[in-house]
Scaffold this active site. Structure first.
Site, PDB file in Angstrom:
ATOM      1  N   GLU A 238       0.853  -1.189   0.000  1.00  0.00           N
ATOM      2  CA  GLU A 238       0.000   0.000   0.000  1.00  0.00           C
ATOM      3  C   GLU A 238       0.891   1.241   0.000  1.00  0.00           C
ATOM      4  O   GLU A 238       1.217   1.773   1.060  1.00  0.00           O
ATOM      5  CB  GLU A 238      -0.910  -0.029   1.241  1.00  0.00           C
ATOM      6  CG  GLU A 238      -1.737  -1.293   1.311  1.00  0.00           C
ATOM      7  CD  GLU A 238      -2.538  -1.489   2.598  1.00  0.00           C
ATOM      8  OE1 GLU A 238      -3.572  -2.128   2.520  1.00  0.00           O
ATOM      9  OE2 GLU A 238      -2.124  -1.001   3.668  1.00  0.00           O
TER      10      GLU A 238
ATOM     11  N   ASP B 147       0.065   0.212  10.430  1.00  0.00           N
ATOM     12  CA  ASP B 147       0.555  -1.061  10.969  1.00  0.00           C
ATOM     13  C   ASP B 147       1.873  -1.448  10.339  1.00  0.00           C
ATOM     14  O   ASP B 147       2.520  -2.392  10.782  1.00  0.00           O
ATOM     15  CB  ASP B 147      -0.487  -2.169  10.740  1.00  0.00           C
ATOM     16  CG  ASP B 147      -1.464  -2.267  11.897  1.00  0.00           C
ATOM     17  OD1 ASP B 147      -1.177  -1.655  12.945  1.00  0.00           O
ATOM     18  OD2 ASP B 147      -2.487  -2.940  11.759  1.00  0.00           O
TER      19      ASP B 147
ATOM     20  N   LYS C 154      -6.530  -5.541  11.474  1.00  0.00           N
ATOM     21  CA  LYS C 154      -7.197  -4.251  11.333  1.00  0.00           C
ATOM     22  C   LYS C 154      -8.076  -3.921  12.542  1.00  0.00           C
ATOM     23  O   LYS C 154      -8.159  -2.763  12.961  1.00  0.00           O
ATOM     24  CB  LYS C 154      -8.048  -4.273  10.067  1.00  0.00           C
ATOM     25  CG  LYS C 154      -8.739  -2.976   9.793  1.00  0.00           C
ATOM     26  CD  LYS C 154      -9.486  -3.055   8.496  1.00  0.00           C
ATOM     27  CE  LYS C 154     -10.702  -2.173   8.584  1.00  0.00           C
ATOM     28  NZ  LYS C 154     -11.584  -2.354   7.436  1.00  0.00           N
TER      29      LYS C 154
ATOM     30  N   ASP D 147     -10.469   2.029   4.376  1.00  0.00           N
ATOM     31  CA  ASP D 147      -9.190   1.412   4.049  1.00  0.00           C
ATOM     32  C   ASP D 147      -8.366   2.439   3.283  1.00  0.00           C
ATOM     33  O   ASP D 147      -8.925   3.335   2.641  1.00  0.00           O
ATOM     34  CB  ASP D 147      -9.407   0.175   3.164  1.00  0.00           C
ATOM     35  CG  ASP D 147     -10.174  -0.913   3.898  1.00  0.00           C
ATOM     36  OD1 ASP D 147     -10.303  -0.799   5.124  1.00  0.00           O
ATOM     37  OD2 ASP D 147     -10.626  -1.855   3.241  1.00  0.00           O
TER      38      ASP D 147
ATOM     39  N   ASP E  53     -15.378  -6.936  10.430  1.00  0.00           N
ATOM     40  CA  ASP E  53     -16.424  -5.948  10.181  1.00  0.00           C
ATOM     41  C   ASP E  53     -17.828  -6.546  10.319  1.00  0.00           C
ATOM     42  O   ASP E  53     -18.696  -5.989  10.990  1.00  0.00           O
ATOM     43  CB  ASP E  53     -16.238  -5.321   8.794  1.00  0.00           C
ATOM     44  CG  ASP E  53     -15.796  -6.336   7.746  1.00  0.00           C
ATOM     45  OD1 ASP E  53     -15.702  -7.531   8.075  1.00  0.00           O
ATOM     46  OD2 ASP E  53     -15.555  -5.945   6.593  1.00  0.00           O
TER      47      ASP E  53
END
Ligand code: UPG
Ligand code: MN
Length: 722
Positions: free
Chosen positions: A97, A126, A268, A292, A433
């Site tokens: 990412e 993270d 997460k 995200d 989630d």
């Protein structure tokens, strides 16, 4: 309305067809042969399962609702009393990412059309990467020209990369054009600097001097082992935090929670929970939004839209979260890996909303802080919006806050506390989630799904087959784990949420369970064809009608629905293909891993979805050429099943030709449906044969997979014949 009636008629007719199929299966049970009998029973069980599953998908479609907001009325009544919003962005790895992606998301969120002093943006890293921290520092400077620019040019979307990637230059006004161009250039310069540092992999001495935060990395040993790093890059309360026009800026915070190898960090969910705590000391807004890192804001009015729900005078106080769809901007029109979830997002979730409230999808969702922290619904929790902003005033200085909040993000903070169980996001599930949303609903709260014309968020969906299959495996596994845990919606929701909502969770929860019946349906009838065992009625018999009707009506309905929702015919065909692939691989592995985990044999992992791809891989995606490239057990299964069907079709044809005295008409009559099924499967698998035998590029299936799957498929055929 008309659509609904038609849908109900269709449902009734299919139900009738299924009854006839069952009657046939029972009345024509083969009297001879062990293989014949077991083949028949297996197929019947699979058919029963799919009928049940079909029932669940109908529950989800029964009563879709769509919602609309009236933002102007909101501003009229409440402009001065709009509540603060804490926005959480999660990132986990600077290579998967890239920091440039992350800050474009951050910038788009900072630029919401909402009072800036009421926006607080938090990034959880993270990856604990100073490269990401550096990019955030750059963003904290660039926003000073970006926010005024967005206001002036009414920019949409407000992610600079997305905007400049597609915007037309305002050539008509030379003065404006100059300004436009200079902002574009500063953006490109910034991206260049970030790319250079990211490529280099470390921060130069010059940059290091620019911010005290970099000193934190002097003592970081690795991303899995470091202290809490908390830096308030912009403090919205600071009178000096203004853009070039002197307007307020939002608060911008960087957090890398503490990591120690001996503590599980809960992926997460752990990251979001740390942010909930840290933000409660820094800004403590009553509304929390999380995305995200790849999901930028695509609609600058989203926060206002959302407030229309939360601040609704009649029902607002019952709402715990407002979920937006997950829209992906990187997918092509025909979506070869079916990554867009068109039907789920555009129809099914509307239905789940109608049944009691959508699930929480992990991103693009606004939460009421109280509900997310585990509070049960009660009228007393009703927020008086006129007072809320005075209550949340925080006096401590930024430097002091940075110190006092660190402990909230430490590894040991959650010990003997309710975090991850009754507070915040739940731990222990790969789809944290869904289970969190369910438990919020079971605490008595409502949720709403809203899908404005201009999509609220836009992110990155997987663009290779393996990525997509791996993502699906995580999801199917997570869902099945929920189903088999104490959070099973059917039991856990008993007396807390309506039955139709509990049932609405089930089709997703039982994704993984589809693997076995699907595997059966794609392999066994073809093998039986080769062996000469009929499993379906003769074409000349009236019993064939319900089979043909149910299969045809079901697929025709699905196609109609897909086209109506804006999909393409090719896209639908791709969906059918991926449907087979993912059920026989992702769901299968998800199924077995869940079983293993149940007995304590396997550990939870979280495979991140890649957000960048190699150039030739992207090129093949653009050309809609399926990507394999490496060997993987998933590919072996797909290739084996494809070859198996090809061999069965070829083998049975050959058998008929060689054995001269067979009556062709009789064979077609007896085996018509099986031959048809086999032909359809071969057609679905055409790209596989191509990748096995004809392609020469790097994206084809490796030869080892070819040999392996050939041997297994041949072996299976040999066993079937003898
Ligand atoms: O240890 C971790 C692992 C992941 N993430 C973040 O979680 C997000 C989702 O990861 P991604 O690899 O993009 O997975 P997806 O499959 O695209 O995620 C979907 O599925 C997840 C549940 O499986 C949900 O949490 C996500 O919101 C939803 O978009 C990303 O922002 C990551 O940075 C962390 O912060 N820490
Ligand atoms: Mn993602």
């Amino acid at each position: 309305m008309k659509g609904r009636l038609l849908f109900r008629l269709y449902t009734a007719s299919v139900l009738l067809g299924i009854c006839f199929i069952c009657a046939f299966r029972v009345s024509h049970f083969p009297t001879e042969g062990k293989v014949e009998r077991w083949g028949w029973i297996g197929l019947f069980v699979a058919e029963l399962w799919f009928s049940f599953y079909g029932f669940l998908t109908i529950v989800v479609r029964w009563n879709p609702v769509s919602r609309r907001t009236f933002k102007d009325r909101l501003s009229h009544r409440y402009e001065k009393n709009l509540p603060g919003v804490d926005i959480f962005i999660c990132t986990a790895d600077p290579t998967v990412e890239p920091p440039s992606l992350v800050i474009n998301t951050a910038l788009s969120l900072m630029a919401y059309d909402y009072p800036a002093e009421k926006l607080n943006i938090y990034l959880s890293d993270d990856g604990g990467s100073e490269l990401t921290f550096y990019a955030m520092l750059e963003a904290s400077r660039f926003c000073k020209i970006w926010l005024p620019f967005c206001r002036k040019f009414k920019v949409e979307p407000r992610s600079p990369a997305a905007y400049f990637g597609s915007a037309v230059e305002p050539l008509d006004d030379p003065l404006n054009y100059k300004e436009w161009l200079s902002v574009k250039e500063s953006f490109e310069d910034m991206m260049m600097r970030i790319h250079t540092t990211t490529k280099l992999g470390k921060i130069s001495k010059d940059i290091r001097k620019q911010h005290k935060g970099f000193r934190e990395w002097d003592v970081v040993s690795s991303r899995r082992d470091h202290q809490t790093i908390l830096q308030i890059l912009l403090d919205g309360r600071d009178p000096g935090a203004v853009d070039i026009e002197g307007e307020h800026l939002p608060t911008l915070v960087y957090l890398a929670r503490e990591k120690k190898p001996q503590y599980h960090h809960n992926f997460k969910a752990g990251a979001v929970n740390a942010l909930i705590r840290v933000s409660s000391k820094i800004s403590n807004s009553p509304i929390i939004m999380n995305v995200d890192c790849d999901m930028y804001s695509n609609n600058s009015e989203c926060v206002r839209d959302t407030m229309c729900f939360f601040m609704d005078e009649e029902k607002g106080h019952e709402i715990a979260y407002v979920q937006y769809p997950q829209h992906f901007h990187n997918l092509k029109k025909n979506d070869i890996y079916a990554s867009s979830f068109l039907v789920e997002q555009e129809l099914e979730l509307l239905g789940v909303d109608g049944n009691g409230g959508p699930c929480y999808l992990g991103t693009g969702c606004f939460h009421r802080r109280d509900a997310l922290c585990g509070k049960k619904y009660s009228k007393e929790l009703k927020i008086n919006w006129k007072e809320v902003n005075d209550k949340t005033k925080i006096e401590e200085s930024a430097i002091a806050l940075e110190e006092t909040c660190k402990v909230l993000a430490s590894c040991t903070y959650e010990q003997n506390k309710k975090w991850g169980k009754e507070m915040g996001l739940k731990y222990g599930f790969p789809v944290e989630d869904i289970v969190t949303g369910l438990s919020i609903q079971c605490n008595g709260w409502r949720s709403v799904y809203t899908n404005p014309e201009r999509k609220g968020f836009a992110g990155l969906g997987p663009t290779t087959l393996l990525q997509s299959l791996i993502q699906q495996k995580r999801w199917s596994e997570g869902h099945l784990q929920i189903f088999l845990s104490k959070y099973c919606p059917l039991l856990y929701g008993h007396k807390k949420i309506p039955l139709k909502l509990r049932l609405s969770y089930c089709p997703y929860n039982t994704w993984a369970a589809n693997s076995l019946p699907t595997l059966y349906i794609v392999a066994v009838p073809s093998l039986c064809l080769l062996r000469g065992i009929p499993l379906f009625p003769k074409i000349s018999s009236p019993w064939v009608i319900p089979f043909v009707y149910v299969a045809f009506a079901h697929r025709a309905y699905s196609l109609g629905e897909f086209l109506w929702l804006g999909g393409t015919l090719k896209g639908w065909c791709n969906l059918q293909r991926i449907w087979v692939f993912k059920r026989t691989t992702s769901f299968l592995f998800g199924f077995f891993d869940t079983i293993l985990k149940l007995f304590g044999f396997s550990e939870q992992v979280f495979a991140l979805t890649a957000k960048v791809a190699d150039e030739d891989v992207s090129e093949r995606y653009e050309q809609e050429v399926m990507e394999f490239g490496a060997s993987s057990p998933m590919f072996s299964i797909i290739a084996t099943l494809a070859l198996l069907n090809l061999f069965c079709l070829a083998g049975s044809t050959l058998k008929k030709v060689i054995v001269k005295d067979t009556n062709m008409v009789e064979v077609l009559d007896q085996f018509g449906l099986q031959i048809l099924g086999c032909c359809l499967l071969v057609m679905i698998n055409l790209p596989i044969y191509q990748a096995l035998f004809f392609r020469r590029d790097n994206g084809r299936l490796p030869p080892s997979t070819t040999y392996q799957s050939m041997i297994i498929a041949l072996l299976a055929c040999a066993i079937a014949i003898y």
